[in-house]
Motif scaffolding. Structure first.
Motif, PDB file in Angstrom:
ATOM      1  N   GLY A 142     -29.004   2.579  18.124  1.00 30.40           N
ATOM      2  CA  GLY A 142     -28.031   3.277  17.297  1.00 30.40           C
ATOM      3  C   GLY A 142     -26.633   2.858  17.690  1.00 30.40           C
ATOM      4  N   GLY A 143     -25.690   3.257  16.892  1.00 32.69           N
ATOM      5  CA  GLY A 143     -24.298   2.957  17.172  1.00 32.69           C
ATOM      6  C   GLY A 143     -23.726   3.902  18.213  1.00 32.69           C
ATOM      7  N   SER A 159     -24.069   7.969  18.243  1.00 35.20           N
ATOM      8  CA  SER A 159     -25.022   8.249  17.167  1.00 35.20           C
ATOM      9  C   SER A 159     -26.020   9.338  17.534  1.00 35.20           C
ATOM     10  N   LYS A 207     -28.313   8.664  20.119  1.00 36.62           N
ATOM     11  CA  LYS A 207     -29.499   7.952  20.590  1.00 36.62           C
ATOM     12  C   LYS A 207     -29.926   8.388  21.987  1.00 36.62           C
ATOM     13  N   ASN A 260     -27.663  -0.231  22.119  1.00 29.75           N
ATOM     14  CA  ASN A 260     -26.662  -0.116  21.064  1.00 29.75           C
ATOM     15  C   ASN A 260     -26.918  -1.123  19.957  1.00 29.75           C
ATOM     16  N   GLU A 261     -26.706  -0.685  18.737  1.00 28.35           N
ATOM     17  CA  GLU A 261     -26.691  -1.581  17.592  1.00 28.35           C
ATOM     18  C   GLU A 261     -25.234  -1.976  17.407  1.00 28.35           C
ATOM     19  N   GLN A 267     -23.485  -4.252  13.189  1.00 30.33           N
ATOM     20  CA  GLN A 267     -23.218  -3.744  11.850  1.00 30.33           C
ATOM     21  C   GLN A 267     -21.735  -3.495  11.591  1.00 30.33           C
ATOM     22  N   GLU A 303     -34.361   4.195  15.097  1.00 30.16           N
ATOM     23  CA  GLU A 303     -32.910   4.082  14.965  1.00 30.16           C
ATOM     24  C   GLU A 303     -32.365   5.497  14.797  1.00 30.16           C
ATOM     25  N   VAL A 304     -31.296   5.801  15.514  1.00 33.63           N
ATOM     26  CA  VAL A 304     -30.666   7.110  15.392  1.00 33.63           C
ATOM     27  C   VAL A 304     -29.320   6.918  14.707  1.00 33.63           C
ATOM     28  N   ARG A 305     -29.130   7.652  13.608  1.00 38.02           N
ATOM     29  CA  ARG A 305     -27.864   7.639  12.863  1.00 38.02           C
ATOM     30  C   ARG A 305     -27.456   9.085  12.641  1.00 38.02           C
ATOM     31  N   CYS A 306     -26.232   9.390  12.964  1.00 38.03           N
ATOM     32  CA  CYS A 306     -25.712  10.748  12.755  1.00 38.03           C
ATOM     33  C   CYS A 306     -26.609  11.794  13.399  1.00 38.03           C
ATOM     34  N   LEU A 314     -34.702   7.741  12.732  1.00 40.27           N
ATOM     35  CA  LEU A 314     -35.359   7.043  11.637  1.00 40.27           C
ATOM     36  C   LEU A 314     -36.401   6.110  12.242  1.00 40.27           C
TER      37      LEU A 314
END
Length: 184
Positions: free
Chosen positions: A13-14, A17, A19, A129-130, A133, A165-168, A172
């Motif tokens: 994740g970013g 995020s 994560k 970390n992603e 993007q 993937e973790v977003r907000c 996911l």
């Protein structure tokens, strides 16, 4: 609710995020012995990073054992080869940074870690970390780091049984993927 267990999990994740919090909860929801593998070096004078590290420590309860290891995470995995143990490695991005900073051979260390992960009976959760993007970095060194991080994430994702993937703050599930194969 459908559940999916896995011995190896990559959580990406970013920044901010959620994560690390997700990975920690995933581990704590297990019956296993919990080991937190901290890869971040502590830089003297960096109060903001020291506060982040302290917050991570405060957020973990008494079930956790902490190991600080900036380079040899393959050794840590081998030393804790036990099916009743989960190792939370937080994070692969700082580990990669440490390898580059110390000018160590990336593929040797990544390969050693992947081998140790494949051979262990321990459960492994890796936070990473992603970084690909966002905008294209203006510095060649930062672009090179971004490229190394992207390749590392691909290798970790291929090696892990599960990728989230973790977003907000929302997880996911990316792998396993129960979606049908896409064709033209």
């Amino acid at each position: 609710m459908k559940t999916h267990s896995a011995r190896t999990t990559l959580v990406v994740g970013g920044a901010r995020s959620g994560k690390s919090a997700f990975a920690q909860t995933l581990c704590e929801d297990s019956p296993f012995n919990l080991i937190y593998v901290a890869t971040s070096p502590v830089f003297s004078g960096d109060k903001e990073m020291a506060a982040r590290i302290q917050k991570h420590k405060d957020d973990r309860g008494p079930r956790w054992q902490a190991i600080e290891e900036e380079i040899a995470i393959d050794r840590v995995v081998k030393e804790h080869d036990n099916a009743e143990t989960v190792l939370l490695i937080d994070c692969a991005t700082l580990w990669l940074n440490n390898l580059i900073y110390h000018d160590l051979p990336l593929q040797d260390h990544v390969g050693g870690f992947l081998d140790a992960m494949a051979e262990t009976h321990a459960h492994i959760v890796i936070v990473s970390n992603e970084v690909g993007q966002g905008i294209v970095p203006s510095s060649p060194q930062v672009r090179q780091f971004r490229d190394h991080q992207g390749r590392l994430n691909q290798q970790l994702a291929k090696a892990c049984e599960r990728v989230v993937e973790v977003r907000c703050g929302l997880p996911l599930l990316l792998k396993p993927n129960d979606q049908p194969k896409l064709v033209l």
